[in-house]
Design a protein around this motif. Sequence first.
Motif, PDB file in Angstrom:
ATOM      1  N   ALA A  14       0.885  -1.172   0.000  1.00  0.00           N
ATOM      2  CA  ALA A  14       0.000   0.000   0.000  1.00  0.00           C
ATOM      3  C   ALA A  14       0.918   1.215   0.000  1.00  0.00           C
ATOM      4  O   ALA A  14       2.143   1.080   0.059  1.00  0.00           O
ATOM      5  N   LYS A  15       0.348   2.394  -0.058  1.00  0.00           N
ATOM      6  CA  LYS A  15       1.148   3.613  -0.148  1.00  0.00           C
ATOM      7  C   LYS A  15       2.161   3.688   1.002  1.00  0.00           C
ATOM      8  O   LYS A  15       1.792   3.732   2.179  1.00  0.00           O
ATOM      9  N   GLY A  16       3.450   3.663   0.636  1.00  0.00           N
ATOM     10  CA  GLY A  16       4.497   3.817   1.630  1.00  0.00           C
ATOM     11  C   GLY A  16       4.719   2.617   2.526  1.00  0.00           C
ATOM     12  O   GLY A  16       5.461   2.710   3.513  1.00  0.00           O
ATOM     13  N   ILE A  17       4.113   1.464   2.183  1.00  0.00           N
ATOM     14  CA  ILE A  17       4.246   0.255   3.002  1.00  0.00           C
ATOM     15  C   ILE A  17       4.810  -0.857   2.127  1.00  0.00           C
ATOM     16  O   ILE A  17       4.233  -1.192   1.082  1.00  0.00           O
ATOM     17  N   TYR A  18       5.906  -1.444   2.561  1.00  0.00           N
ATOM     18  CA  TYR A  18       6.555  -2.505   1.796  1.00  0.00           C
ATOM     19  C   TYR A  18       6.536  -3.799   2.597  1.00  0.00           C
ATOM     20  O   TYR A  18       6.867  -3.816   3.783  1.00  0.00           O
ATOM     21  N   ALA A  19       6.137  -4.872   1.933  1.00  0.00           N
ATOM     22  CA  ALA A  19       6.054  -6.185   2.569  1.00  0.00           C
ATOM     23  C   ALA A  19       7.327  -6.977   2.285  1.00  0.00           C
ATOM     24  O   ALA A  19       7.741  -7.111   1.132  1.00  0.00           O
ATOM     25  N   LEU A  20       7.949  -7.490   3.343  1.00  0.00           N
ATOM     26  CA  LEU A  20       9.104  -8.370   3.216  1.00  0.00           C
ATOM     27  C   LEU A  20       8.681  -9.761   3.657  1.00  0.00           C
ATOM     28  O   LEU A  20       8.258  -9.957   4.802  1.00  0.00           O
ATOM     29  N   GLU A  21       8.789 -10.731   2.761  1.00  0.00           N
ATOM     30  CA  GLU A  21       8.429 -12.108   3.093  1.00  0.00           C
ATOM     31  C   GLU A  21       9.661 -12.830   3.616  1.00  0.00           C
ATOM     32  O   GLU A  21      10.663 -12.963   2.914  1.00  0.00           O
ATOM     33  N   ILE A  22       9.570 -13.292   4.853  1.00  0.00           N
ATOM     34  CA  ILE A  22      10.725 -13.856   5.553  1.00  0.00           C
ATOM     35  C   ILE A  22      10.459 -15.329   5.859  1.00  0.00           C
ATOM     36  O   ILE A  22       9.410 -15.683   6.406  1.00  0.00           O
ATOM     37  N   PRO A  23      11.397 -16.223   5.517  1.00  0.00           N
ATOM     38  CA  PRO A  23      11.177 -17.644   5.789  1.00  0.00           C
ATOM     39  C   PRO A  23      11.197 -17.947   7.289  1.00  0.00           C
ATOM     40  O   PRO A  23      11.894 -17.279   8.063  1.00  0.00           O
ATOM     41  N   THR A  24      10.432 -18.943   7.687  1.00  0.00           N
ATOM     42  CA  THR A  24      10.456 -19.426   9.073  1.00  0.00           C
ATOM     43  C   THR A  24      10.623 -20.946   9.054  1.00  0.00           C
ATOM     44  O   THR A  24      10.305 -21.598   8.049  1.00  0.00           O
ATOM     45  N   PRO A  25      11.067 -21.527  10.155  1.00  0.00           N
ATOM     46  CA  PRO A  25      11.177 -22.984  10.235  1.00  0.00           C
ATOM     47  C   PRO A  25       9.894 -23.653  10.701  1.00  0.00           C
ATOM     48  O   PRO A  25       9.881 -24.838  11.016  1.00  0.00           O
ATOM     49  N   PHE A  26       8.781 -22.905  10.718  1.00  0.00           N
ATOM     50  CA  PHE A  26       7.529 -23.398  11.293  1.00  0.00           C
ATOM     51  C   PHE A  26       6.530 -23.789  10.212  1.00  0.00           C
ATOM     52  O   PHE A  26       6.610 -23.331   9.070  1.00  0.00           O
ATOM     53  N   SER A  27       5.568 -24.611  10.598  1.00  0.00           N
ATOM     54  CA  SER A  27       4.585 -25.128   9.640  1.00  0.00           C
ATOM     55  C   SER A  27       3.713 -24.031   9.042  1.00  0.00           C
ATOM     56  O   SER A  27       3.146 -24.214   7.964  1.00  0.00           O
ATOM     57  N   VAL A  28       3.611 -22.892   9.703  1.00  0.00           N
ATOM     58  CA  VAL A  28       2.799 -21.792   9.179  1.00  0.00           C
ATOM     59  C   VAL A  28       3.409 -21.197   7.912  1.00  0.00           C
ATOM     60  O   VAL A  28       2.736 -20.523   7.138  1.00  0.00           O
ATOM     61  N   GLY A  29       4.700 -21.452   7.675  1.00  0.00           N
ATOM     62  CA  GLY A  29       5.354 -20.917   6.481  1.00  0.00           C
ATOM     63  C   GLY A  29       5.944 -19.544   6.737  1.00  0.00           C
ATOM     64  O   GLY A  29       6.172 -19.147   7.884  1.00  0.00           O
ATOM     65  N   PRO A  30       6.218 -18.787   5.678  1.00  0.00           N
ATOM     66  CA  PRO A  30       6.890 -17.491   5.827  1.00  0.00           C
ATOM     67  C   PRO A  30       6.033 -16.475   6.577  1.00  0.00           C
ATOM     68  O   PRO A  30       4.804 -16.573   6.620  1.00  0.00           O
TER      69      PRO A  30
END
Length: 331
Positions: A14-30
């Motif tokens: 969104a305006k001025g908001i950047y999403a960073l997708e970060i890996p995790t070791p958990f079943s929920v995923g990034p």
Amino acid sequence: MTTGRPFNQPAEAAKGIYALEIPTPFSVGPVNLYVIKGERLTLVDAGPLTDEAWEAFVTGLEAIGIRPEEIEQIILTHHHVDHCGQLERIRRVSGAATLAHPLAIPYVEMDQDFLSFHDRFFYELYRESGVPDDKLVIIENYQKLMTTFSERSHIDVPLKHKQTVPGLPEWQVLYTPGHSQSHLSLYRADDRVMIAGDHIIKRISSNAFIEPPRDQSTARPLTLVQYRTALQMCADMEIDLALSGHGGPVVGHRELILQRLQKNWERTDMLRSILADGEKTAYELTALLFPGLYEKELPLTLSETLGHIDLLMILHQVQCRKKEGILYYSL
């Protein structure tokens, strides 16, 4: 498990908001972290404490022209390790202040008195729920999880419901408990954008984890009741876009919330149907509700069961008796 976008390719959500997708070791995923380019350069959530997560974080920041040391403040949506684990690592590099709900403090700061009470609380809860003794090792596993994927850090500024976010005058804090007691969300009224953490997730229903009370003299919080109330609060708000802690953004939040709330009643009906065969413990009910999952994810599934029992108890639709320290539920 990814959403299809490389971890090092951030998106302007969104305006001025950047999403960073970060890996995790958990079943929920990034997990999704959010960078807000405002009056103060703000990071929302920190990811788990792993080398892979750190590499993805640094690479993601570089892609939007930011260095880690430029982060001025970090806001935590809640205290779970996939969201706060590498907080201290980022603070050491950046000197950023940390903002969070006050109930995140004993977890983030690893208050030993509280964590000892935390273990005692769950030992008693699981014994009352009829969990076999050989399964109680999961209590020890929680502290191992914390020390493996997070490290002790500090909360500088506690945040309250409906206050303006320091350094981000367009943003308001919303207290949205249920998934955790410390959970908060951020709302920007100008374009009706919400950074929702794990409160509203598109692809899965957030678990209302059972947690001990902060005041040791009080009863445990009714987390599913809290979660439903916070969802209903959000359903009454004008939200065009909800940016979640996991997965893609949510458009049409009211329809999704209605589905979540309806699912609760379907699960209470399932519990009543199971109890028609006779009284059972919460552990026995969990095994019948989640036969393929309960042994692998006992804290999650038992929380689900206890939350729905709480709803039934409030409505006087089930009865409870205690025998030899174990609680038994019946119609």
